[in-house]
Design a protein around this motif. Sequence first.
Motif, PDB file in Angstrom:
ATOM      1  N   ALA A 142       5.605  -8.876  -7.505  1.00 58.63           N
ATOM      2  CA  ALA A 142       4.477  -9.770  -7.738  1.00 58.63           C
ATOM      3  C   ALA A 142       3.201  -8.976  -7.568  1.00 58.63           C
ATOM      4  O   ALA A 142       3.197  -7.892  -6.951  1.00 58.63           O
ATOM      5  CB  ALA A 142       4.498 -10.954  -6.764  1.00 58.63           C
ATOM      6  N   ASP A 143       2.093  -9.496  -8.122  1.00 57.85           N
ATOM      7  CA  ASP A 143       0.830  -8.781  -8.009  1.00 57.85           C
ATOM      8  C   ASP A 143       0.182  -8.940  -6.641  1.00 57.85           C
ATOM      9  O   ASP A 143      -0.822  -8.312  -6.349  1.00 57.85           O
ATOM     10  CB  ASP A 143      -0.153  -9.210  -9.110  1.00 57.85           C
ATOM     11  N   ARG A 144       0.779  -9.768  -5.782  1.00 56.16           N
ATOM     12  CA  ARG A 144       0.320  -9.908  -4.402  1.00 56.16           C
ATOM     13  C   ARG A 144       1.542 -10.016  -3.508  1.00 56.16           C
ATOM     14  O   ARG A 144       2.646 -10.305  -3.977  1.00 56.16           O
ATOM     15  CB  ARG A 144      -0.574 -11.138  -4.250  1.00 56.16           C
ATOM     16  N   ASP A 145       1.336  -9.777  -2.206  1.00 52.01           N
ATOM     17  CA  ASP A 145       2.457  -9.876  -1.272  1.00 52.01           C
ATOM     18  C   ASP A 145       2.863 -11.338  -1.100  1.00 52.01           C
ATOM     19  O   ASP A 145       2.043 -12.175  -0.731  1.00 52.01           O
ATOM     20  CB  ASP A 145       2.057  -9.289   0.084  1.00 52.01           C
ATOM     21  N   LEU A 157      -7.830   3.103  -9.270  1.00 54.62           N
ATOM     22  CA  LEU A 157      -7.021   1.904  -9.054  1.00 54.62           C
ATOM     23  C   LEU A 157      -7.927   0.819  -8.491  1.00 54.62           C
ATOM     24  O   LEU A 157      -8.548   1.001  -7.434  1.00 54.62           O
ATOM     25  CB  LEU A 157      -5.887   2.194  -8.070  1.00 54.62           C
ATOM     26  N   GLU A 158      -8.007  -0.288  -9.192  1.00 57.61           N
ATOM     27  CA  GLU A 158      -8.781  -1.433  -8.716  1.00 57.61           C
ATOM     28  C   GLU A 158      -7.798  -2.533  -8.347  1.00 57.61           C
ATOM     29  O   GLU A 158      -7.538  -3.447  -9.123  1.00 57.61           O
ATOM     30  CB  GLU A 158      -9.760  -1.891  -9.796  1.00 57.61           C
ATOM     31  N   GLU A 159      -7.234  -2.418  -7.160  1.00 59.80           N
ATOM     32  CA  GLU A 159      -6.186  -3.333  -6.693  1.00 59.80           C
ATOM     33  C   GLU A 159      -6.789  -4.707  -6.420  1.00 59.80           C
ATOM     34  O   GLU A 159      -7.693  -4.840  -5.592  1.00 59.80           O
ATOM     35  CB  GLU A 159      -5.555  -2.764  -5.423  1.00 59.80           C
ATOM     36  N   PRO A 160      -6.311  -5.755  -7.109  1.00 62.23           N
ATOM     37  CA  PRO A 160      -6.942  -7.068  -6.960  1.00 62.23           C
ATOM     38  C   PRO A 160      -6.594  -7.809  -5.671  1.00 62.23           C
ATOM     39  O   PRO A 160      -7.385  -8.613  -5.187  1.00 62.23           O
ATOM     40  CB  PRO A 160      -6.442  -7.842  -8.188  1.00 62.23           C
ATOM     41  N   PHE A 161      -5.420  -7.553  -5.090  1.00 60.94           N
ATOM     42  CA  PHE A 161      -4.990  -8.350  -3.945  1.00 60.94           C
ATOM     43  C   PHE A 161      -4.627  -7.518  -2.717  1.00 60.94           C
ATOM     44  O   PHE A 161      -4.826  -7.956  -1.589  1.00 60.94           O
ATOM     45  CB  PHE A 161      -3.787  -9.222  -4.326  1.00 60.94           C
ATOM     46  N   ARG A 162      -4.073  -6.334  -2.912  1.00 67.27           N
ATOM     47  CA  ARG A 162      -3.680  -5.501  -1.784  1.00 67.27           C
ATOM     48  C   ARG A 162      -4.780  -4.481  -1.475  1.00 67.27           C
ATOM     49  O   ARG A 162      -5.430  -3.973  -2.373  1.00 67.27           O
ATOM     50  CB  ARG A 162      -2.368  -4.767  -2.096  1.00 67.27           C
ATOM     51  N   ARG A 163      -4.957  -4.177  -0.211  1.00 63.79           N
ATOM     52  CA  ARG A 163      -5.921  -3.161   0.191  1.00 63.79           C
ATOM     53  C   ARG A 163      -5.413  -1.794  -0.231  1.00 63.79           C
ATOM     54  O   ARG A 163      -4.278  -1.423   0.028  1.00 63.79           O
ATOM     55  CB  ARG A 163      -6.116  -3.214   1.713  1.00 63.79           C
ATOM     56  N   ALA A 164      -6.258  -1.008  -0.903  1.00 60.71           N
ATOM     57  CA  ALA A 164      -5.855   0.318  -1.352  1.00 60.71           C
ATOM     58  C   ALA A 164      -7.028   1.283  -1.194  1.00 60.71           C
ATOM     59  O   ALA A 164      -8.172   0.945  -1.498  1.00 60.71           O
ATOM     60  CB  ALA A 164      -5.395   0.288  -2.809  1.00 60.71           C
ATOM     61  N   ALA A 165      -6.744   2.486  -0.719  1.00 57.77           N
ATOM     62  CA  ALA A 165      -7.774   3.516  -0.604  1.00 57.77           C
ATOM     63  C   ALA A 165      -8.302   3.872  -1.986  1.00 57.77           C
ATOM     64  O   ALA A 165      -7.591   3.758  -2.996  1.00 57.77           O
ATOM     65  CB  ALA A 165      -7.190   4.748   0.080  1.00 57.77           C
ATOM     66  N   ASP A 185      -3.229  -1.948 -11.869  1.00 58.23           N
ATOM     67  CA  ASP A 185      -1.791  -1.898 -11.565  1.00 58.23           C
ATOM     68  C   ASP A 185      -1.418  -0.434 -11.359  1.00 58.23           C
ATOM     69  O   ASP A 185      -1.612   0.393 -12.251  1.00 58.23           O
ATOM     70  CB  ASP A 185      -0.978  -2.505 -12.717  1.00 58.23           C
ATOM     71  N   TYR A 186      -0.858  -0.122 -10.165  1.00 58.51           N
ATOM     72  CA  TYR A 186      -0.622   1.288  -9.847  1.00 58.51           C
ATOM     73  C   TYR A 186       0.445   1.919 -10.740  1.00 58.51           C
ATOM     74  O   TYR A 186       0.378   3.118 -11.046  1.00 58.51           O
ATOM     75  CB  TYR A 186      -0.233   1.451  -8.378  1.00 58.51           C
ATOM     76  N   ALA A 187       1.417   1.137 -11.160  1.00 55.01           N
ATOM     77  CA  ALA A 187       2.429   1.690 -12.070  1.00 55.01           C
ATOM     78  C   ALA A 187       1.773   2.162 -13.368  1.00 55.01           C
ATOM     79  O   ALA A 187       2.153   3.200 -13.937  1.00 55.01           O
ATOM     80  CB  ALA A 187       3.498   0.649 -12.364  1.00 55.01           C
ATOM     81  N   LEU A 188       0.777   1.427 -13.841  1.00 56.47           N
ATOM     82  CA  LEU A 188       0.064   1.836 -15.052  1.00 56.47           C
ATOM     83  C   LEU A 188      -0.850   3.019 -14.784  1.00 56.47           C
ATOM     84  O   LEU A 188      -1.080   3.850 -15.675  1.00 56.47           O
ATOM     85  CB  LEU A 188      -0.739   0.654 -15.603  1.00 56.47           C
ATOM     86  N   VAL A 189      -1.382   3.115 -13.569  1.00 61.94           N
ATOM     87  CA  VAL A 189      -2.173   4.296 -13.205  1.00 61.94           C
ATOM     88  C   VAL A 189      -1.325   5.553 -13.362  1.00 61.94           C
ATOM     89  O   VAL A 189      -1.745   6.547 -13.976  1.00 61.94           O
ATOM     90  CB  VAL A 189      -2.700   4.175 -11.755  1.00 61.94           C
ATOM     91  N   ILE A 190      -0.128   5.531 -12.808  1.00 66.22           N
ATOM     92  CA  ILE A 190       0.749   6.704 -12.881  1.00 66.22           C
ATOM     93  C   ILE A 190       1.160   6.993 -14.324  1.00 66.22           C
ATOM     94  O   ILE A 190       1.247   8.154 -14.745  1.00 66.22           O
ATOM     95  CB  ILE A 190       1.976   6.512 -11.978  1.00 66.22           C
ATOM     96  N   GLN A 191       1.387   5.941 -15.103  1.00 62.05           N
ATOM     97  CA  GLN A 191       1.710   6.142 -16.516  1.00 62.05           C
ATOM     98  C   GLN A 191       0.554   6.836 -17.230  1.00 62.05           C
ATOM     99  O   GLN A 191       0.759   7.758 -18.032  1.00 62.05           O
ATOM    100  CB  GLN A 191       2.002   4.797 -17.176  1.00 62.05           C
ATOM    101  N   ALA A 192      -0.675   6.405 -16.945  1.00 64.29           N
ATOM    102  CA  ALA A 192      -1.850   7.018 -17.563  1.00 64.29           C
ATOM    103  C   ALA A 192      -1.979   8.483 -17.159  1.00 64.29           C
ATOM    104  O   ALA A 192      -2.331   9.342 -17.977  1.00 64.29           O
ATOM    105  CB  ALA A 192      -3.107   6.243 -17.178  1.00 64.29           C
TER     106      ALA A 192
END
Length: 299
Positions: A133-136, A198-206, A229-236
């Motif tokens: 899910a996009d949030r915990d 990475l612009e994480e909408p729900f989880r805190r990320a450095a 979405d971090y998975a898309l960051v890595i894909q990019a």
Amino acid sequence: MQTLRQLLPSAGALIVFEAAGRLSSFTAAGRELGMTQAAVSYAVKGIEDQLGVQLFQRRHRQVRLTEAGERFFADVTLGLTHIRKSAEEMRALAAGRHVTLSASTAFASFWMMPRLQKLRDDLPGIDLRIQTADRDLDLVAETIPLGVRGGTPEEFPDYEMMRIADEEIVAVAGPSYLARAGTPAAPAELLSHRLIHLEEPFRRAADWREWLGSAGVAGAPPRGLVINDYALVIQAVMEGEGIALGWRHLTERLLSRGLLVRVTDHSMTMEAAFYVAWPKNRPLNDGVRRVRDWLVANA
């Protein structure tokens, strides 16, 4: 005052009604449930008499829900769906065969998937279900036995937690990007490169500002491609779009295979970490305990 037993039709009658409403046919409902058409019609008529309202319009070889029937059908379907889900979860809990794990898409993609065959080999008979899910998700409200959570134990007072990985972050790029733009040797040189954020909408990320600051680099990092979405960051990154922050526990296999390349020697380790979590005061069956312990052992 009428009791629920007096007011509501029996569970069996509601199941018959749901099938008839879904299939728009007493005959088809009877075939699905192993009943005669007459028995289905009798059960539906009993509900109508009990509620005092017509639920179906009877037509030649077909029935159609009335307006009142449609409202009742929606509520009955919702209720039976919840009951069925709960019953399935109770059976699974008793059997200890399948275990649901709540995790981010990134953890599922980059940490779990490469280890999935090993889990099958180590835990035969366990059917792991990964729910992303996009949030915990709230493990208590969703009745999910295990979840992967990033942060500190103090942030999750309702959960028991076991550590999986430190939150160590490095800079990573794809070979094709470095071939075009060159490899920066020091963190300060990243300011002249294309950075992926990475612009994480729900989880805190450095973010890049924190990472560069930890390396003693002042100033605002250059804007670039922004993805939520971090998975898309890595894909990019693998497609050569720029340099991104790489969480070590998620990117280590991609780095070892040469799909990603570490950029500079600097790494930032956060106070937070990643944990496998489960609700306090909820008993864990043998299957859940085995999956929990396997996650920790294979971190």
